[in-house]
Design a protein around this motif. Structure first.
Motif, PDB file in Angstrom:
ATOM      1  N   ILE A  34     -43.434 -12.736  40.683  1.00 12.87           N
ATOM      2  CA  ILE A  34     -44.494 -13.467  40.358  1.00 12.87           C
ATOM      3  C   ILE A  34     -45.385 -13.142  41.399  1.00 12.87           C
ATOM      4  O   ILE A  34     -45.235 -12.666  42.288  1.00 12.87           O
ATOM      5  CB  ILE A  34     -43.634 -14.977  40.003  1.00 12.87           C
ATOM      6  CG1 ILE A  34     -43.650 -15.476  41.552  1.00 12.87           C
ATOM      7  CG2 ILE A  34     -42.470 -14.553  39.603  1.00 12.87           C
ATOM      8  CD1 ILE A  34     -43.188 -16.634  41.806  1.00 12.87           C
ATOM      9  N   THR A  35     -46.625 -13.138  41.157  1.00 21.04           N
ATOM     10  CA  THR A  35     -47.437 -13.336  41.936  1.00 21.04           C
ATOM     11  C   THR A  35     -48.503 -14.769  42.579  1.00 21.04           C
ATOM     12  O   THR A  35     -48.300 -16.053  40.994  1.00 21.04           O
ATOM     13  CB  THR A  35     -49.042 -12.781  41.567  1.00 21.04           C
ATOM     14  OG1 THR A  35     -49.837 -12.891  40.282  1.00 21.04           O
ATOM     15  CG2 THR A  35     -48.268 -10.771  41.748  1.00 21.04           C
ATOM     16  N   ASP A  36     -49.338 -14.854  43.436  1.00 20.25           N
ATOM     17  CA  ASP A  36     -49.940 -16.257  43.404  1.00 20.25           C
ATOM     18  C   ASP A  36     -51.047 -16.200  42.093  1.00 20.25           C
ATOM     19  O   ASP A  36     -51.271 -17.678  41.762  1.00 20.25           O
ATOM     20  CB  ASP A  36     -50.045 -16.786  44.539  1.00 20.25           C
ATOM     21  CG  ASP A  36     -51.299 -15.040  45.584  1.00 20.25           C
ATOM     22  OD1 ASP A  36     -51.710 -14.733  44.449  1.00 20.25           O
ATOM     23  OD2 ASP A  36     -52.009 -15.429  45.854  1.00 20.25           O
ATOM     24  N   ASP A  37     -51.890 -15.771  41.972  1.00 22.48           N
ATOM     25  CA  ASP A  37     -52.556 -15.389  40.740  1.00 22.48           C
ATOM     26  C   ASP A  37     -51.775 -16.085  39.489  1.00 22.48           C
ATOM     27  O   ASP A  37     -52.555 -17.159  38.287  1.00 22.48           O
ATOM     28  CB  ASP A  37     -53.081 -13.870  39.931  1.00 22.48           C
ATOM     29  CG  ASP A  37     -53.947 -13.726  41.218  1.00 22.48           C
ATOM     30  OD1 ASP A  37     -54.511 -14.602  42.109  1.00 22.48           O
ATOM     31  OD2 ASP A  37     -54.902 -12.200  40.904  1.00 22.48           O
TER      32      ASP A  37
ATOM     33  N   TYR B  92     -38.373  -8.542  47.476  1.00 28.17           N
ATOM     34  CA  TYR B  92     -40.236  -8.540  47.692  1.00 28.17           C
ATOM     35  C   TYR B  92     -41.353  -8.969  48.388  1.00 28.17           C
ATOM     36  O   TYR B  92     -41.076 -10.449  47.586  1.00 28.17           O
ATOM     37  CB  TYR B  92     -40.415  -7.402  45.958  1.00 28.17           C
ATOM     38  CG  TYR B  92     -40.828  -6.646  45.435  1.00 28.17           C
ATOM     39  CD1 TYR B  92     -41.371  -5.297  45.484  1.00 28.17           C
ATOM     40  CD2 TYR B  92     -39.453  -6.629  45.019  1.00 28.17           C
ATOM     41  CE1 TYR B  92     -40.726  -4.537  45.199  1.00 28.17           C
ATOM     42  CE2 TYR B  92     -38.824  -5.074  44.469  1.00 28.17           C
ATOM     43  CZ  TYR B  92     -39.820  -4.114  44.766  1.00 28.17           C
ATOM     44  OH  TYR B  92     -38.805  -3.053  43.850  1.00 28.17           O
ATOM     45  N   THR B  93     -41.880  -9.196  49.438  1.00 29.52           N
ATOM     46  CA  THR B  93     -42.926 -10.358  49.510  1.00 29.52           C
ATOM     47  C   THR B  93     -44.249  -9.112  50.233  1.00 29.52           C
ATOM     48  O   THR B  93     -43.948  -8.383  50.823  1.00 29.52           O
ATOM     49  CB  THR B  93     -41.950 -10.553  51.579  1.00 29.52           C
ATOM     50  OG1 THR B  93     -41.177 -11.322  50.932  1.00 29.52           O
ATOM     51  CG2 THR B  93     -42.947 -11.382  52.001  1.00 29.52           C
TER      52      THR B  93
ATOM     53  N   ILE C  84     -40.831  -4.841  51.494  1.00 32.47           N
ATOM     54  CA  ILE C  84     -39.530  -4.082  49.985  1.00 32.47           C
ATOM     55  C   ILE C  84     -38.120  -4.182  50.950  1.00 32.47           C
ATOM     56  O   ILE C  84     -38.184  -3.249  51.533  1.00 32.47           O
ATOM     57  CB  ILE C  84     -40.015  -2.793  49.141  1.00 32.47           C
ATOM     58  CG1 ILE C  84     -41.326  -2.835  48.120  1.00 32.47           C
ATOM     59  CG2 ILE C  84     -38.472  -2.671  47.882  1.00 32.47           C
ATOM     60  CD1 ILE C  84     -41.382  -1.942  47.784  1.00 32.47           C
ATOM     61  N   GLY C  85     -37.673  -5.112  51.136  1.00 37.11           N
ATOM     62  CA  GLY C  85     -36.027  -5.169  51.917  1.00 37.11           C
ATOM     63  C   GLY C  85     -35.107  -5.199  50.637  1.00 37.11           C
ATOM     64  O   GLY C  85     -35.021  -5.608  49.698  1.00 37.11           O
TER      65      GLY C  85
ATOM     66  N   GLY D 238     -40.880 -11.802  44.795  1.00 36.93           N
ATOM     67  CA  GLY D 238     -39.626 -10.966  43.938  1.00 36.93           C
ATOM     68  C   GLY D 238     -38.849 -10.789  44.121  1.00 36.93           C
ATOM     69  O   GLY D 238     -38.563 -10.843  45.460  1.00 36.93           O
ATOM     70  N   PHE D 239     -37.109 -11.476  43.762  1.00 34.90           N
ATOM     71  CA  PHE D 239     -36.178 -11.038  44.368  1.00 34.90           C
ATOM     72  C   PHE D 239     -35.213 -10.778  43.472  1.00 34.90           C
ATOM     73  O   PHE D 239     -35.099 -11.158  41.555  1.00 34.90           O
ATOM     74  CB  PHE D 239     -35.642 -12.315  45.215  1.00 34.90           C
ATOM     75  CG  PHE D 239     -33.706 -12.187  45.145  1.00 34.90           C
ATOM     76  CD1 PHE D 239     -33.354 -12.160  46.402  1.00 34.90           C
ATOM     77  CD2 PHE D 239     -32.668 -12.933  43.999  1.00 34.90           C
ATOM     78  CE1 PHE D 239     -32.206 -12.221  46.352  1.00 34.90           C
ATOM     79  CE2 PHE D 239     -31.830 -13.149  44.489  1.00 34.90           C
ATOM     80  CZ  PHE D 239     -31.220 -12.254  45.997  1.00 34.90           C
TER      81      PHE D 239
END
Length: 242
Positions: A230-233, A78-79, A83-84, A35-36
């Motif tokens: 987003i997610t890989d699913d 988000y990775t 969370i950065g 996420g960004f």
């Protein structure tokens, strides 16, 4: 001072190790998250300016009324469960009358990294650690009358005073966020000083000694932003399946 820095260093290493261990553990959801967001944080700082105010008023200056709410701009990414956040906040509060003008500016720059203890990509509760630089700028000047002669202006010494200070901190806190194509984020952060307050004159290199104490204690923040997570699913479901 050296002992305090050693304690802060050990705290930092301990928290970073905790984040690393947690991140290394297998996530049972088996789902990558990315996420960004472009964010607009509103910071509510709590600063102890008692000593500074006492010295100002004893010398005939107005007291320190720093902004209670300071807007800013930043980025949040988000990775997976990391969370950065990077943000910059700045605001000036003015107090003006017929004789003088006082301006008190608050500014802060922060970078931190957190780890979500929840597994939902849309809702996060996360402790975080980082660095935060904070500062105040105090400006006082006597006002020139709306109409005066050129000679009178040259012969009158109008008082002008400007002092600025800054301090670096270890930033420890906890955040709660809900994110989708938007983000709503609440944070509480506690600041541990990494250095003494540095005072200068008129943003120059002139350093003031025997200066008053200012303590940047803690802060609350409310952040709104736009972006996506987003997610890989989600990617597999909508972009790779036939």
């Amino acid at each position: 001072m050296t002992r305090r820095r050693n304690i802060l260093f050990l705290i930092s290493i301990g928290l970073l190790a905790l984040f690393g261990k947690a991140n290394a553990q297998t996530d049972t959801t088996k789902n990558d998250v990315f996420g960004f967001f472009i964010i607009i944080p509103a910071e509510f700082p709590v600063i102890d300016t008692k000593d500074f105010t006492q010295q100002l008023t004893s010398n005939g200056y107005p007291n320190v009324n720093y902004p209670k709410t300071t807007p800013g701009i930043g980025l949040q990414f988000y990775t997976n469960r990391l969370i950065g956040t990077f943000s910059f906040n700045k605001r000036t509060k003015k107090n003006e009358n017929d004789l003088n003008l006082t301006e008190v500016e608050y500014r802060s720059t922060s970078f931190n990294v957190g780890y979500s203890i929840t597994k939902s990509p849309l809702f996060s509760v996360y402790p975080y650690i980082g660095f935060k630089g904070s500062g105040l700028n105090y400006l006082y000047k006597e006002k020139v009358p709306d109409s005066t002669s050129f000679g009178n202006y040259l012969q009158t010494n109008y008082k002008y005073t400007e002092v600025t200070n800054s301090r670096a901190h270890l930033d420890l806190g906890i955040g709660i966020s809900h994110q989708w194509f938007y983000i709503i984020n609440l944070r509480f952060g506690y600041l541990l000083p990494l250095e003494v307050v540095r005072w200068k004159v008129d943003n120059s290199q002139t350093t003031l000694t025997n200066s008053p104490t200012i303590r940047y204690q803690y802060y609350f923040s409310l952040t709104l932003g736009l972006g996506n997570i987003i997610t890989d699913d989600y990617i597999n479901r909508y972009y790779t399946e036939p």
